[in-house]
Design an enzyme around this catalytic site. Sequence first.
Site, PDB file in Angstrom:
ATOM      1  N   TYR A  29      -4.506  -7.017  -2.598  1.00 27.12           N
ATOM      2  CA  TYR A  29      -3.205  -6.805  -3.225  1.00 27.12           C
ATOM      3  C   TYR A  29      -2.183  -6.612  -2.101  1.00 27.12           C
ATOM      4  CZ  TYR A  29      -0.451  -6.152  -7.429  1.00 27.12           C
ATOM      5  OH  TYR A  29       0.443  -6.341  -8.455  1.00 27.12           O
ATOM      6  N   LEU A  30      -2.122  -7.626  -1.282  1.00 24.78           N
ATOM      7  CA  LEU A  30      -1.460  -7.512   0.024  1.00 24.78           C
ATOM      8  C   LEU A  30       0.053  -7.368  -0.077  1.00 24.78           C
ATOM      9  CD1 LEU A  30      -3.531 -10.259   1.885  1.00 24.78           C
ATOM     10  CD2 LEU A  30      -3.957  -7.797   1.781  1.00 24.78           C
ATOM     11  N   HIS A  31       0.583  -6.587   0.859  1.00 23.93           N
ATOM     12  CA  HIS A  31       2.043  -6.415   0.979  1.00 23.93           C
ATOM     13  C   HIS A  31       2.398  -6.507   2.474  1.00 23.93           C
ATOM     14  CE1 HIS A  31       0.940  -2.398   2.274  1.00 23.93           C
ATOM     15  NE2 HIS A  31       0.349  -2.168   1.118  1.00 23.93           N
ATOM     16  N   GLY A  33       2.972  -4.357   4.652  1.00 22.18           N
ATOM     17  CA  GLY A  33       2.220  -3.446   5.529  1.00 22.18           C
ATOM     18  C   GLY A  33       0.945  -4.116   6.030  1.00 22.18           C
ATOM     19  N   HIS A  34       0.177  -4.679   5.089  1.00 25.33           N
ATOM     20  CA  HIS A  34      -1.034  -5.409   5.481  1.00 25.33           C
ATOM     21  C   HIS A  34      -0.683  -6.575   6.407  1.00 25.33           C
ATOM     22  CE1 HIS A  34      -2.308  -3.973   1.294  1.00 25.33           C
ATOM     23  NE2 HIS A  34      -3.225  -3.438   2.070  1.00 25.33           N
ATOM     24  N   LYS A 146      -0.121   4.413   8.235  1.00 29.33           N
ATOM     25  CA  LYS A 146       0.023   4.884   6.857  1.00 29.33           C
ATOM     26  C   LYS A 146      -1.167   5.750   6.435  1.00 29.33           C
ATOM     27  CE  LYS A 146       1.018   4.729   2.348  1.00 29.33           C
ATOM     28  NZ  LYS A 146      -0.274   4.886   1.754  1.00 29.33           N
ATOM     29  N   SER A 182       2.550   0.422  -0.340  1.00 34.84           N
ATOM     30  CA  SER A 182       1.167   0.704  -0.718  1.00 34.84           C
ATOM     31  C   SER A 182       0.841  -0.118  -1.953  1.00 34.84           C
ATOM     32  CB  SER A 182       1.021   2.198  -1.046  1.00 34.84           C
ATOM     33  OG  SER A 182      -0.172   2.419  -1.778  1.00 34.84           O
ATOM     34  N   SER A 183      -0.400  -0.593  -2.033  1.00 33.86           N
ATOM     35  CA  SER A 183      -0.808  -1.334  -3.234  1.00 33.86           C
ATOM     36  C   SER A 183      -0.648  -0.447  -4.455  1.00 33.86           C
ATOM     37  CB  SER A 183      -2.265  -1.782  -3.100  1.00 33.86           C
ATOM     38  OG  SER A 183      -2.450  -2.469  -1.881  1.00 33.86           O
ATOM     39  N   ARG A 184      -0.846   0.855  -4.286  1.00 33.77           N
ATOM     40  CA  ARG A 184      -0.763   1.786  -5.423  1.00 33.77           C
ATOM     41  C   ARG A 184       0.676   2.030  -5.877  1.00 33.77           C
ATOM     42  NH1 ARG A 184      -5.519   4.447  -2.821  1.00 33.77           N
ATOM     43  NH2 ARG A 184      -7.241   4.341  -4.308  1.00 33.77           N
TER      44      ARG A 184
HETATM   45  P1  AMP Z   1      -5.717  -0.797   2.138  1.00 36.15           P
HETATM   46  O1  AMP Z   1      -5.732  -2.166   1.572  1.00 36.15           O
HETATM   47  O2  AMP Z   1      -4.834   0.156   1.408  1.00 36.15           O
HETATM   48  O3  AMP Z   1      -7.116  -0.253   2.386  1.00 36.15           O
HETATM   49  O4  AMP Z   1      -5.060  -0.925   3.580  1.00 36.15           O
HETATM   50  C1  AMP Z   1      -5.597  -1.795   4.542  1.00 36.15           C
HETATM   51  C2  AMP Z   1      -4.972  -1.501   5.881  1.00 36.15           C
HETATM   52  O5  AMP Z   1      -3.557  -1.691   5.789  1.00 36.15           O
HETATM   53  C3  AMP Z   1      -5.190  -0.054   6.343  1.00 36.15           C
HETATM   54  O6  AMP Z   1      -5.422  -0.043   7.738  1.00 36.15           O
HETATM   55  C4  AMP Z   1      -3.892   0.594   5.986  1.00 36.15           C
HETATM   56  O7  AMP Z   1      -3.592   1.724   6.782  1.00 36.15           O
HETATM   57  C5  AMP Z   1      -2.906  -0.535   6.267  1.00 36.15           C
HETATM   58  N1  AMP Z   1      -1.657  -0.299   5.541  1.00 36.15           N
HETATM   59  C6  AMP Z   1      -1.514  -0.025   4.216  1.00 36.15           C
HETATM   60  N2  AMP Z   1      -0.215   0.185   3.905  1.00 36.15           N
HETATM   61  C7  AMP Z   1       0.479   0.057   5.066  1.00 36.15           C
HETATM   62  C8  AMP Z   1       1.854   0.154   5.421  1.00 36.15           C
HETATM   63  N3  AMP Z   1       2.795   0.460   4.523  1.00 36.15           N
HETATM   64  N4  AMP Z   1       2.207  -0.041   6.720  1.00 36.15           N
HETATM   65  C9  AMP Z   1       1.254  -0.335   7.646  1.00 36.15           C
HETATM   66  N5  AMP Z   1      -0.054  -0.455   7.375  1.00 36.15           N
HETATM   67  C10 AMP Z   1      -0.445  -0.260   6.109  1.00 36.15           C
END
Ligand code: AMP
Length: 282
Positions: A29-31, A33-34, A146, A182-184
């Site tokens: 559910y990429l944004h 940040g990812h 994050k 955040s995906s959430r």
């Molecule tokens: P997740 O999919 O939430 O497990 O996140 C995957 C990776 O993306 C993890 O290393 C997170 O810390 C990073 N991440 C998530 N949200 C952000 C953001 N807003 N800015 C930078 N990195 C992020």
Amino acid sequence: MKVITTTSEMFSTRSDLADTIGLAPTMGYLHEGHLSLVRRARAENKIAIVTIFVNPSQFGPEEDLDSYPRDLSRDLDLLRAEGVDMVFVPSPDELYPSGYQTWIELAELSGVLEGARRPGHFRGVATIVAKLFNLTRPSRAYFGQKDAQQAILLRRLISDLHFNIDLVICPTIREGHGLAMSSRNSYLTANERERAAVLFEALTTAGTTYKAGERDASKLRALITDKLAAEPVAHPEYVSIADLETLHEIEGQISAPVLVSIAVQVGRARLIDNVWLGVHVG
Ligand code: AMP
């Protein structure tokens, strides 16, 4: 872009590569940040591997594993557009086949802050990341600030288990008004999303006050608590100022780099955010 779904294919594909590999593990559910991690992994390595796996073992029984947002075809389109070489998208059975029983726990770092509120969470995180490291054997692995405790714990894991991997911590990417992506965030209504800017405002107030010379941890904590209390939709779970390496809570004066972190319930979403004081990220 090669899409890999099995561990055997991941192993054989990896074995054929002699280049530097950058790994960015995600739950999809990429944004943006990812994508900031992905871009950096691409820029700094010959091959960029992204993993998409909603890891069941890091969710508690009452948590949002089933409702966690997913959109694989959109994610793959985004990664293709970024020029990613490989995406590893295993099924839960592929990574945790029947009879699975090996877990990694960090004796101290797993149990504080997020770990204290989400029992078993970091055991799941440490285990899945170690497994992904073994499957992809990256030169560098990219994680977001994050999820600060996760990054700090994984730095320890890499050192303790002798993984030959550089951990790169990438700055938090935010919406225009400051809310950390955040995906959430998809759980928030438009109004809650606006108001959730208070998390970063509270952290920024603490940061500015620290830069002006304040070193009393309780005063900084109180500033954040007051700011959050003024926003009715925000229900804080914790406000912490902790040593950036040990994550021990600071009670008196701040004398080394600290992690200022908060968890706040806003509507259906449990949001976390943080800033680091006394150190530069990026
Ligand atoms: P997740 O999919 O939430 O497990 O996140 C995957 C990776 O993306 C993890 O290393 C997170 O810390 C990073 N991440 C998530 N949200 C952000 C953001 N807003 N800015 C930078 N990195 C992020």
